[in-house]
Design a protein around this motif. Structure first.
Motif, PDB file in Angstrom:
ATOM      1  N   VAL A 127       0.840  -1.198   0.000  1.00 50.90           N
ATOM      2  CA  VAL A 127       0.000   0.000   0.000  1.00 50.90           C
ATOM      3  C   VAL A 127       0.874   1.246   0.000  1.00 50.90           C
ATOM      4  CG1 VAL A 127      -1.682   1.359   1.314  1.00 50.90           C
ATOM      5  CG2 VAL A 127      -1.979  -1.115   1.071  1.00 50.90           C
ATOM      6  N   ALA A 128       1.869   1.279   0.888  1.00 52.10           N
ATOM      7  CA  ALA A 128       2.754   2.443   0.956  1.00 52.10           C
ATOM      8  C   ALA A 128       3.477   2.656  -0.366  1.00 52.10           C
ATOM      9  CB  ALA A 128       3.755   2.279   2.095  1.00 52.10           C
ATOM     10  N   GLN A 129       3.876   1.573  -1.023  1.00 51.65           N
ATOM     11  CA  GLN A 129       4.587   1.702  -2.294  1.00 51.65           C
ATOM     12  C   GLN A 129       3.669   2.259  -3.384  1.00 51.65           C
ATOM     13  OE1 GLN A 129       6.067  -1.886  -4.290  1.00 51.65           O
ATOM     14  NE2 GLN A 129       7.956  -0.753  -4.734  1.00 51.65           N
ATOM     15  N   VAL A 130       2.448   1.775  -3.457  1.00 49.90           N
ATOM     16  CA  VAL A 130       1.501   2.285  -4.459  1.00 49.90           C
ATOM     17  C   VAL A 130       1.205   3.762  -4.208  1.00 49.90           C
ATOM     18  CG1 VAL A 130      -0.896   2.133  -5.248  1.00 49.90           C
ATOM     19  CG2 VAL A 130       0.487   0.072  -5.086  1.00 49.90           C
ATOM     20  N   LEU A 131       1.114   4.156  -2.952  1.00 51.99           N
ATOM     21  CA  LEU A 131       0.844   5.559  -2.641  1.00 51.99           C
ATOM     22  C   LEU A 131       2.049   6.442  -2.978  1.00 51.99           C
ATOM     23  CD1 LEU A 131      -1.201   5.211   0.675  1.00 51.99           C
ATOM     24  CD2 LEU A 131      -2.040   5.424  -1.688  1.00 51.99           C
ATOM     25  N   ARG A 132       3.264   5.934  -2.774  1.00 47.86           N
ATOM     26  CA  ARG A 132       4.456   6.688  -3.216  1.00 47.86           C
ATOM     27  C   ARG A 132       4.458   6.821  -4.731  1.00 47.86           C
ATOM     28  NH1 ARG A 132       6.918   3.534   0.601  1.00 47.86           N
ATOM     29  NH2 ARG A 132       7.907   2.167  -0.933  1.00 47.86           N
ATOM     30  N   ALA A 133       4.083   5.747  -5.421  1.00 48.28           N
ATOM     31  CA  ALA A 133       4.014   5.792  -6.892  1.00 48.28           C
ATOM     32  C   ALA A 133       3.023   6.856  -7.340  1.00 48.28           C
ATOM     33  CB  ALA A 133       3.618   4.423  -7.446  1.00 48.28           C
ATOM     34  N   GLN A 134       1.876   6.914  -6.687  1.00 51.21           N
ATOM     35  CA  GLN A 134       0.868   7.900  -7.066  1.00 51.21           C
ATOM     36  C   GLN A 134       1.402   9.321  -6.886  1.00 51.21           C
ATOM     37  OE1 GLN A 134      -2.637   8.339  -4.553  1.00 51.21           O
ATOM     38  NE2 GLN A 134      -3.908   8.760  -6.369  1.00 51.21           N
ATOM     39  N   ARG A 135       2.099   9.575  -5.782  1.00 50.57           N
ATOM     40  CA  ARG A 135       2.657  10.915  -5.555  1.00 50.57           C
ATOM     41  C   ARG A 135       3.735  11.230  -6.591  1.00 50.57           C
ATOM     42  NH1 ARG A 135       4.606  11.377   0.302  1.00 50.57           N
ATOM     43  NH2 ARG A 135       5.064  13.500  -0.374  1.00 50.57           N
ATOM     44  N   PHE A 136       4.547  10.234  -6.943  1.00 53.49           N
ATOM     45  CA  PHE A 136       5.574  10.427  -7.972  1.00 53.49           C
ATOM     46  C   PHE A 136       4.920  10.761  -9.303  1.00 53.49           C
ATOM     47  CE2 PHE A 136       8.102   8.531 -11.428  1.00 53.49           C
ATOM     48  CZ  PHE A 136       9.276   9.254 -11.299  1.00 53.49           C
ATOM     49  N   TRP A 137       3.929   9.962  -9.706  1.00 56.93           N
ATOM     50  CA  TRP A 137       3.250  10.211 -10.979  1.00 56.93           C
ATOM     51  C   TRP A 137       2.613  11.588 -10.989  1.00 56.93           C
ATOM     52  CZ3 TRP A 137       0.638   4.875 -10.229  1.00 56.93           C
ATOM     53  CH2 TRP A 137       1.510   3.854 -10.616  1.00 56.93           C
ATOM     54  N   GLN A 138       1.972  11.965  -9.888  1.00 58.59           N
ATOM     55  CA  GLN A 138       1.330  13.277  -9.815  1.00 58.59           C
ATOM     56  C   GLN A 138       2.362  14.384 -10.014  1.00 58.59           C
ATOM     57  OE1 GLN A 138       0.101  14.792  -5.990  1.00 58.59           O
ATOM     58  NE2 GLN A 138      -1.687  15.798  -6.879  1.00 58.59           N
ATOM     59  N   ALA A 139       3.494  14.277  -9.338  1.00 63.66           N
ATOM     60  CA  ALA A 139       4.534  15.300  -9.452  1.00 63.66           C
ATOM     61  C   ALA A 139       5.124  15.360 -10.856  1.00 63.66           C
ATOM     62  CB  ALA A 139       5.639  15.041  -8.436  1.00 63.66           C
ATOM     63  N   GLU A 173      -3.865  14.451   1.912  1.00 64.38           N
ATOM     64  CA  GLU A 173      -3.181  15.694   2.274  1.00 64.38           C
ATOM     65  C   GLU A 173      -2.008  15.962   1.339  1.00 64.38           C
ATOM     66  OE1 GLU A 173      -2.115  16.082   6.394  1.00 64.38           O
ATOM     67  OE2 GLU A 173      -4.053  15.281   7.046  1.00 64.38           O
ATOM     68  N   HIS A 174      -1.226  14.923   1.050  1.00 65.58           N
ATOM     69  CA  HIS A 174      -0.094  15.079   0.127  1.00 65.58           C
ATOM     70  C   HIS A 174      -0.580  15.476  -1.269  1.00 65.58           C
ATOM     71  CE1 HIS A 174       2.974  13.696   2.855  1.00 65.58           C
ATOM     72  NE2 HIS A 174       2.386  12.534   3.042  1.00 65.58           N
ATOM     73  N   LEU A 175      -1.644  14.830  -1.727  1.00 74.10           N
ATOM     74  CA  LEU A 175      -2.128  15.078  -3.090  1.00 74.10           C
ATOM     75  C   LEU A 175      -2.636  16.504  -3.266  1.00 74.10           C
ATOM     76  CD1 LEU A 175      -3.989  11.711  -3.816  1.00 74.10           C
ATOM     77  CD2 LEU A 175      -1.712  12.389  -4.609  1.00 74.10           C
ATOM     78  N   VAL A 176      -3.307  17.046  -2.267  1.00 73.94           N
ATOM     79  CA  VAL A 176      -3.815  18.415  -2.414  1.00 73.94           C
ATOM     80  C   VAL A 176      -2.716  19.456  -2.205  1.00 73.94           C
ATOM     81  CG1 VAL A 176      -6.185  17.847  -1.820  1.00 73.94           C
ATOM     82  CG2 VAL A 176      -4.645  18.606  -0.023  1.00 73.94           C
ATOM     83  N   GLN A 177      -1.646  19.094  -1.499  1.00 75.75           N
ATOM     84  CA  GLN A 177      -0.534  20.024  -1.301  1.00 75.75           C
ATOM     85  C   GLN A 177       0.273  20.221  -2.578  1.00 75.75           C
ATOM     86  OE1 GLN A 177       1.738  18.496   1.971  1.00 75.75           O
ATOM     87  NE2 GLN A 177       0.181  19.023   3.479  1.00 75.75           N
ATOM     88  N   ASP A 178       0.304  19.207  -3.444  1.00 76.52           N
ATOM     89  CA  ASP A 178       1.065  19.315  -4.689  1.00 76.52           C
ATOM     90  C   ASP A 178       0.217  20.048  -5.722  1.00 76.52           C
ATOM     91  OD1 ASP A 178       2.692  19.107  -6.882  1.00 76.52           O
ATOM     92  OD2 ASP A 178       2.975  16.943  -6.755  1.00 76.52           O
ATOM     93  N   THR A 179       0.178  21.363  -5.596  1.00 79.55           N
ATOM     94  CA  THR A 179      -0.676  22.170  -6.463  1.00 79.55           C
ATOM     95  C   THR A 179      -0.147  22.253  -7.892  1.00 79.55           C
ATOM     96  OG1 THR A 179       0.460  24.164  -5.716  1.00 79.55           O
ATOM     97  CG2 THR A 179      -1.566  23.553  -4.560  1.00 79.55           C
ATOM     98  N   ASP A 180       1.136  21.949  -8.092  1.00 76.57           N
ATOM     99  CA  ASP A 180       1.703  21.961  -9.442  1.00 76.57           C
ATOM    100  C   ASP A 180       1.485  20.637 -10.168  1.00 76.57           C
ATOM    101  OD1 ASP A 180       2.624  24.542  -9.102  1.00 76.57           O
ATOM    102  OD2 ASP A 180       4.576  23.883  -8.349  1.00 76.57           O
ATOM    103  N   GLY A 181       1.164  19.586  -9.426  1.00 80.02           N
ATOM    104  CA  GLY A 181       1.013  18.264 -10.019  1.00 80.02           C
ATOM    105  C   GLY A 181      -0.344  18.070 -10.651  1.00 80.02           C
ATOM    106  N   ALA A 182      -0.492  16.946 -11.313  1.00 77.50           N
ATOM    107  CA  ALA A 182      -1.773  16.590 -11.933  1.00 77.50           C
ATOM    108  C   ALA A 182      -2.777  16.224 -10.848  1.00 77.50           C
ATOM    109  CB  ALA A 182      -1.563  15.411 -12.876  1.00 77.50           C
TER     110      ALA A 182
END
Length: 194
Positions: A127-139, A173-182
């Motif tokens: 789960v943690a790995q998939v969530l890191r992947a999502q943050r990476f892809w978003q960025a 929280e991480h996803l909404v903080q990355d305002t430059d990401g997708a």
């Protein structure tokens, strides 16, 4: 669909040349032309490629992604957008997934972006790995939704659900903080809901 481009060059014997092709996107034609003008020379191209590499390294350091994990996350992007039978679920699993968009919508999932579905039976690193992947892809500008499906036995399901809910709240929280990401979203559902 196909995109084809051609450049004609006349070279003297022994001479060499470099040609760079860029794929650009912009909000308006003027923005697009300005971006093209900023990439007029080989030095401009080198500068942009170097800056891109630094940006990716900074993102990995911020999220806590090692080089081998970054390679894995990069390799997973194409199958999210292009059908690849090696990544597809077996036919019997697809047949059980009947219901389509209404099932997604009933869980608050739009289906507008690619979805990574992870069946979770117990706590672990997946789960943690998939969530890191999502943050990476978003960025990196790739919006992907993650759906965590709690498939634990009834006796373990409540504890697992609480743990997943906590991870999802932190990820949001991480996803909404990355305002430059997708744009990207994460959901946790009980297996009976999907």
């Amino acid at each position: 669909a196909i995109f084809s481009a051609r450049v004609r060059l006349r070279l003297a014997p022994g001479a060499s040349a470099s040609v760079a092709f860029w794929t650009l996107a912009a909000a308006s034609p003027d923005d697009l032309l300005a971006a093209c003008a900023a990439l007029a020379s080989a030095a401009d191209c080198d500068r942009v490629i170097a800056a891109s590499g630094r940006h990716e390294s900074d993102v990995c350091a911020r999220i806590g992604i090692a080089d081998d994990e970054r390679t894995l996350f990069q390799r997973c992007v194409a199958p999210l957008f292009v059908t690849d039978p090696t990544w597809r679920s077996p036919p019997d699993a697809l047949a059980r997934g009947a219901g389509g968009a209404p099932v997604l919508w009933s869980n608050g999932i739009s289906g507008d972006r690619p979805i990574v579905l992870l069946h979770v039976a117990e706590r672990g690193d997946a789960v943690a790995q998939v969530l890191r992947a999502q943050r990476f892809w978003q960025a990196m500008g790739v919006g992907v939704d993650v759906v965590l499906s709690n498939v634990a036995a009834a006796s373990d399901g409540t504890a697992l659900q609480a743990a997943l809910d906590a991870q999802v709240a932190e990820q949001r929280e991480h996803l909404v903080q990355d305002t430059d990401g997708a744009r990207a979203e994460v959901f946790v559902v009980a297996s009976r809901d999907v």
